[in-house]
Design an enzyme around this catalytic site. Structure first.
Site, mmCIF file in Angstrom:
data_model
loop_
_atom_site.group_PDB
_atom_site.id
_atom_site.type_symbol
_atom_site.label_atom_id
_atom_site.label_comp_id
_atom_site.label_asym_id
_atom_site.label_seq_id
_atom_site.Cartn_x
_atom_site.Cartn_y
_atom_site.Cartn_z
ATOM 1 N N TYR A 1 47.337 24.443 47.009
ATOM 2 C CA TYR A 1 46.094 24.958 47.839
ATOM 3 C C TYR A 1 46.521 25.235 49.490
ATOM 4 O O TYR A 1 46.067 26.081 50.081
ATOM 5 C CB TYR A 1 45.363 23.786 47.995
ATOM 6 C CG TYR A 1 44.061 24.058 48.669
ATOM 7 C CD1 TYR A 1 42.853 24.755 48.080
ATOM 8 C CD2 TYR A 1 43.746 23.278 49.929
ATOM 9 C CE1 TYR A 1 41.762 24.935 49.013
ATOM 10 C CE2 TYR A 1 42.680 23.335 50.709
ATOM 11 C CZ TYR A 1 41.594 24.262 50.118
ATOM 12 O OH TYR A 1 40.337 24.640 50.738
ATOM 13 N N SER B 1 48.252 28.548 49.685
ATOM 14 C CA SER B 1 47.242 29.630 49.457
ATOM 15 C C SER B 1 46.364 29.901 50.825
ATOM 16 O O SER B 1 46.515 31.091 51.232
ATOM 17 C CB SER B 1 46.396 29.512 48.138
ATOM 18 O OG SER B 1 45.488 28.510 48.537
#
EC number: 1.1.1.-
Length: 342
Positions: free
Chosen positions: A197, A200
């Site tokens: 996460y 990204s």
């Protein structure tokens, strides 16, 4: 070339210090003057066409209502049809002249082309693109058995934004529009279990910073880095190491502990103000900026604290993490000092 680098290594710190001492105060005064002008002459989005991805819940839903209140035409995108249609109906009640709900998967190139094309064909223009769709994989990297199952983090969070921007940018350029990027504080701050996460969101921030340089004044770019906002993620909906979305409230308690959760409505209002001012960045709430500064100047300490709080000792269960114990104490404190209401 090595000798040139040695010269630069010697001169550049001195020049940087000189520039900060001499030019930085003037630079800040100019920024303040520009900020005042932007507040006085903020953008009016009434009658403009806005695409919002991930619009069925959380920040995307709240932004749909904020844009609707200001009279914008909306194209709302989400992979979940039923809640999307519900949000679309409410956005019209809030004041949007017309809402076009579009069921699509932003991780698929063809879907992104389809909903951007459908928006332009229906409304005749495109002024704002809000890239909000995202998922939060939550697990330790060492626990992965099939690393290909981690691809949705990049497919949705990063490539989903890239695909939308690719197809929307010609129209945004034509109408001198704006891209509103919903990144995350995790794009700047590392957190255990959130490796994919964080990666990204860091990629999203770097990508749009580069695009802003390339676009110049043709397309505005506002990069938003929220903290923990009330959403399905903050309620414990995460992606497992097998690539499945599940609700795990115990893991949520360990990961988020007593960190304050901001309402989606409050966050959306702050984003809306920032977008209309034409801001380049928004950290919401403000204390996220303080954490980022701590990471820049005390990176070893912030990494140690994150590990100390969020990771249980070896061979101990996850719930033994200090973050969960702090939450238990907070719950006990609230229970002890709570009074019945009559």
């Amino acid at each position: 070339m090595d000798s040139i680098n040695k010269i630069i290594n010697f001169l550049f710190p001195l020049l940087t210090l000189y520039a900060l001492l001499v030019f930085y105060p003037t630079y800040q005064r100019l920024k303040s003057a520009v900020s005042i002008c932007r507040n006085l002459f903020s953008e009016n989005v009434a009658g403009k066409v806005v695409v919002i991805t991930g619009a069925a819940s959380g920040i995307g839903e709240a932004l749909a209502y904020e844009y609707g209140k200001r009279g914008a035409y909306l194209a709302l995108v989400d992979i979940r049809g039923e809640p999307l249609f519900h949000v679309a109906a409410l956005a019209e009640l809030y004041g949007s002249p017309e809402v076009l709900p579009l069921v699509a998967d932003v991780s698929k190139l063809q879907d992104c082309e389809r909903f951007i094309r459908a928006t332009v064909l229906h409304f005749g223009r495109l002024d704002h693109l809000v890239t909000n769709a995202g998922v939060a994989p939550l697990y330790f990297f060492a626990d992965i058995e099939d690393v290909s199952k981690a691809s949705p983090a990049m497919d949705i969070n990063f490539w989903g934004s890239v695909y939308c921007t690719f197809f929307a940018s010609p129209y945004l350029k034509k109408f001198r529009g704006r891209i509103v990027v919903i990144a995350s504080g995790c794009g700047y701050i590392a957190s255990p279990r959130l490796s994919f996460y964080c990666a990204s969101k860091a990629a999203v921030i770097a990508f749009y910073e580069t695009l802003r340089t390339e676009f110049g004044s043709d397309i505005g770019v506002t990069i938003v880095a929220p903290g923990i906002v009330d959403s399905e993620m903050s309620r414990g909906k995460f992606m497992t190491k097998d690539g499945k979305l599940v609700v795990d409230k115990e893991l949520r308690d360990v990961q988020m502990s007593v960190l304050p959760v901001e309402s989606a409505e409050r966050c959306a209002k702050a984003i809306m103000r920032s977008v209309c001012r034409g801001d380049r960045y928004l950290l919401e709430p403000d204390w996220i900026g303080c954490v980022i500064l701590l990471k820049v100047f005390c990176s070893e300490a912030t990494e140690w604290v994150a590990r100390w709080l969020l990771i249980a000792r070896p061979k101990f269960p996850m719930m033994e993490a200090l973050s969960n114990k702090i939450l238990d104490v907070a719950h006990a404190f609230n229970s002890f000092f709570s009074f019945p209401h009559y």
